[in-house]
Design an enzyme around this catalytic site. Structure first.
Site, PDB file in Angstrom:
ATOM      1  N   ARG A 120      10.007   8.628  -5.082  1.00 44.22           N
ATOM      2  CA  ARG A 120      10.624   9.768  -4.856  1.00 44.22           C
ATOM      3  C   ARG A 120       9.578   9.342  -6.961  1.00 44.22           C
ATOM      4  NH1 ARG A 120      14.884  10.115  -1.981  1.00 44.22           N
ATOM      5  NH2 ARG A 120      15.170  11.650  -0.524  1.00 44.22           N
TER       6      ARG A 120
ATOM      7  N   LYS B 233      18.584  10.547  -4.443  1.00 45.34           N
ATOM      8  CA  LYS B 233      19.296  11.856  -4.244  1.00 45.34           C
ATOM      9  C   LYS B 233      20.014  11.867  -3.300  1.00 45.34           C
ATOM     10  CE  LYS B 233      17.021  16.050  -2.641  1.00 45.34           C
ATOM     11  NZ  LYS B 233      16.189  16.475  -1.732  1.00 45.34           N
TER      12      LYS B 233
ATOM     13  N   HIS C 241       4.851  13.677  -4.687  1.00 44.68           N
ATOM     14  CA  HIS C 241       5.506  13.657  -3.659  1.00 44.68           C
ATOM     15  C   HIS C 241       4.446  13.364  -2.400  1.00 44.68           C
ATOM     16  CE1 HIS C 241       9.660  13.959  -2.768  1.00 44.68           C
ATOM     17  NE2 HIS C 241       9.232  14.720  -1.567  1.00 44.68           N
TER      18      HIS C 241
ATOM     19  N   ARG D 210       4.592  10.157  -0.852  1.00 41.46           N
ATOM     20  CA  ARG D 210       5.912   9.794  -0.739  1.00 41.46           C
ATOM     21  C   ARG D 210       5.822  10.535   1.323  1.00 41.46           C
ATOM     22  NH1 ARG D 210      11.580   8.847   0.048  1.00 41.46           N
ATOM     23  NH2 ARG D 210      12.617  10.468   0.598  1.00 41.46           N
TER      24      ARG D 210
ATOM     25  N   HIS E 176      16.751   9.613   3.794  1.00 41.43           N
ATOM     26  CA  HIS E 176      17.432  10.882   4.665  1.00 41.43           C
ATOM     27  C   HIS E 176      18.169  11.012   5.322  1.00 41.43           C
ATOM     28  CE1 HIS E 176      12.850  12.443   5.248  1.00 41.43           C
ATOM     29  NE2 HIS E 176      12.814  12.600   3.906  1.00 41.43           N
TER      30      HIS E 176
ATOM     31  N   TYR F 280       7.410  14.433  10.169  1.00 42.27           N
ATOM     32  CA  TYR F 280       6.442  14.229   9.872  1.00 42.27           C
ATOM     33  C   TYR F 280       5.832  13.622  11.280  1.00 42.27           C
ATOM     34  CZ  TYR F 280       8.161  13.088   5.060  1.00 42.27           C
ATOM     35  OH  TYR F 280       8.111  13.046   4.300  1.00 42.27           O
TER      36      TYR F 280
END
Length: 490
Positions: A348, A373, A437, A440, A463, A472
């Site tokens: 990120r 995050k 982004h 990514r 994640h 994805y």
């Protein structure tokens, strides 16, 4: 050249009017003024201003920096008038127009006119001393204020105006520059004084007689519960919207609202159709936090508002050829390393600027991401090609603490990375509306197309849930090439 009209005499002040211009999906500014050779001469000397044969006037990019530079360029010749810059275009809406009964709520607070920015940056001196340097574009009003300032002084060693590294000094400077400039904190300045943070966060708003500032206990509770600074600022702005929508009632009356008042506020935000699902949900959370966690009104429930479902949009992804073209169009070594990091490790943008030199663990071929995050640490891939470029970059730039540092030291800024990315996209001729982004997303998609297990990709991206990573699988072309369309079998 087309003009806005002839001035009627020497007594009328010369002015250059700024008008918004959209061209090929980009934002520009048109410059209109009466016949004035002195203005024309100054504009011809300005490298960021160009004459457009299409629009028969001078144009420039739509940015705060360009506007501020124009103010300086025309100093003593003409004033820059921005009254028409944010005037809404009279266009027919493409979609439906929702009509809501009652007075619309949740409208953004009115902001003050755009002001120049004075950025504060910590500078270490000898023997462990510290001062805060003032960084700003040349501006006569700022110079005049600093000349009279009792807080700022010129420092010969730093070769800039500085203030003491104290909360009280920052607060005094902000008050001295009120109405002239906005004071912004550099990323390395971790201010924990909530009263000062509230002052700086709210300096951009117009404050009428009924204006309600964000209650300090609200910010204190967020800090106590270890909310991130980004979340704190988001909740602060959303609660500020809510409180000032009903500002004429007064804070005490607002604190006695029942859930129906809050639900009505958010229902109208949903019905207005101008706010994203994420914003409405965040607003519900911010208001709910105030009533339940700060005012301790546990009887207040906000479950009567149906939270809007976030649309399941597929992320934009660049092809391998587009990524290669993007990187090849970035000759600057530092900028190329920044973009390579975003793609090679699936980082990120905030994770890139927070990288320290010691986070590059070349012996293990790993990149350590601290405080990503959700305040989670993780490791990700360290490309060998990237490692070679980083070593060359380190020899040339010699960063001291952070892997990427600004012109005057300290952390690189998010906006600087965005500017680097936009320039690379434009130079590479990529038409996709990409952001940093997007690299990514491209990293994850290309790994999946290579046959990498989804669980490993989930770990590399950081994640918490595999459901987040599974998006994805909807955009990858992996194995699709083996499927034949029924049309081709007819």
């Amino acid at each position: 050249m087309r003009h806005a009209g002839q001035f009627s005499g020497a007594e009328r002040e010369a002015a250059v009017y700024l008008n918004a211009l959209a061209h090929e999906g980009k934002r520009f500014i048109k410059l209109w003024y009466g016949t004035n050779p002195a203005v024309t001469k100054r504009l011809r000397q300005a490298g960021w201003v160009k004459f457009s044969k299409t629009y028969k006037c001078y144009v420039m990019h739509h940015s705060a920096q360009a506007i501020e530079m124009l103010h300086t360029q025309l100093q003593g010749v003409a004033r820059v008038d921005t009254r028409y810059l944010h005037k809404p275009a009279r266009l027919k809406p493409a979609g439906g127009v929702p009509l809501v009964a009652g007075t619309p709520t949740g409208q953004p607070l009115e902001k003050a006119d755009l002001l120049p920015v004075v950025k504060l940056q910590a500078v270490a001196l000898g023997e462990g001393d510290m001062v805060i340097r003032l960084i700003f574009k040349p501006h006569p009003l700022i110079y005049a204020k600093l000349k009279e300032s009792k807080t700022a002084r010129w420092h010969a060693e730093v070769r800039a105006q500085v203030i003491a590294a104290k909360v009280s000094s920052i607060e005094s400077l902000a008050k001295e520059l009120e109405g002239v400039a906005w004071v912004w904190l550099g990323q390395e300045l971790q201010i924990k004084d909530l009263r000062l943070l509230r002052l700086l966060w709210e300096q951009v708003y117009l404050k009428g007689p009924t204006y309600i500032s964000c209650p300090l206990p609200y910010l204190e509770k967020l800090l106590l519960l270890n909310y991130s600074r980004i979340t704190m600022r988001t909740y602060h702005s959303l609660l500020l919207r809510f409180l000032n929508t009903y500002a004429t009632k007064g804070l005490e009356a607002i604190q006695l609202f029942d859930q129906e008042e809050m639900n009505r506020y958010h229902r109208q935000m949903v019905q207005a159709g101008t706010y994203s699902c994420s914003m409405v949900n965040q607003s519900i959370n911010a208001v709910k936090f105030y009533y339940q966690r700060v005012l301790l009104r546990t009887e207040v429930q906000l479950n009567q508002v149906e939270r809007p479902e976030k649309p399941e949009k597929l992320p934009l992804v660049l092809s391998r050829q587009e990524v290669a073209s993007l990187l090849a169009s970035t000759p600057n070594l530092k900028h190329r390393c920044l973009l390579q990091l975003l793609y090679a490790g699936g980082l990120r943008i905030g994770e890139v600027i927070n990288l320290r030199i010691t986070d590059v663990q070349s012996a293990r071929n790993l990149l350590l991401i601290r405080g990503g995050k959700g305040k989670k640490d993780r490791t990700t891939l360290l490309s060998q090609r990237l490692l070679e470029n980083l070593r060359a970059y380190y020899k040339e730039y010699r960063p001291k603490e952070w892997l990427f540092e600004g012109q005057f030291g300290g952390q690189y800024t998010v906006e600087s990375i965005r500017n680097v990315f936009r320039a690379a996209v434009e130079k590479a001729g990529i038409k996709t509306k990409a952001t940093p982004h997007t690299l990514r997303h491209s990293f994850a998609t290309h790994l999946l197309e290579q046959g990498t297990d989804l669980r490993y990709i989930q770990t590399l991206l950081g994640h918490s849930s595999s459901k987040t990573t599974e998006i994805y699988t909807h955009i990858t072309s992996h194995a699709l090439g083996q499927i034949t369309s029924p049309l081709d079998t007819l």
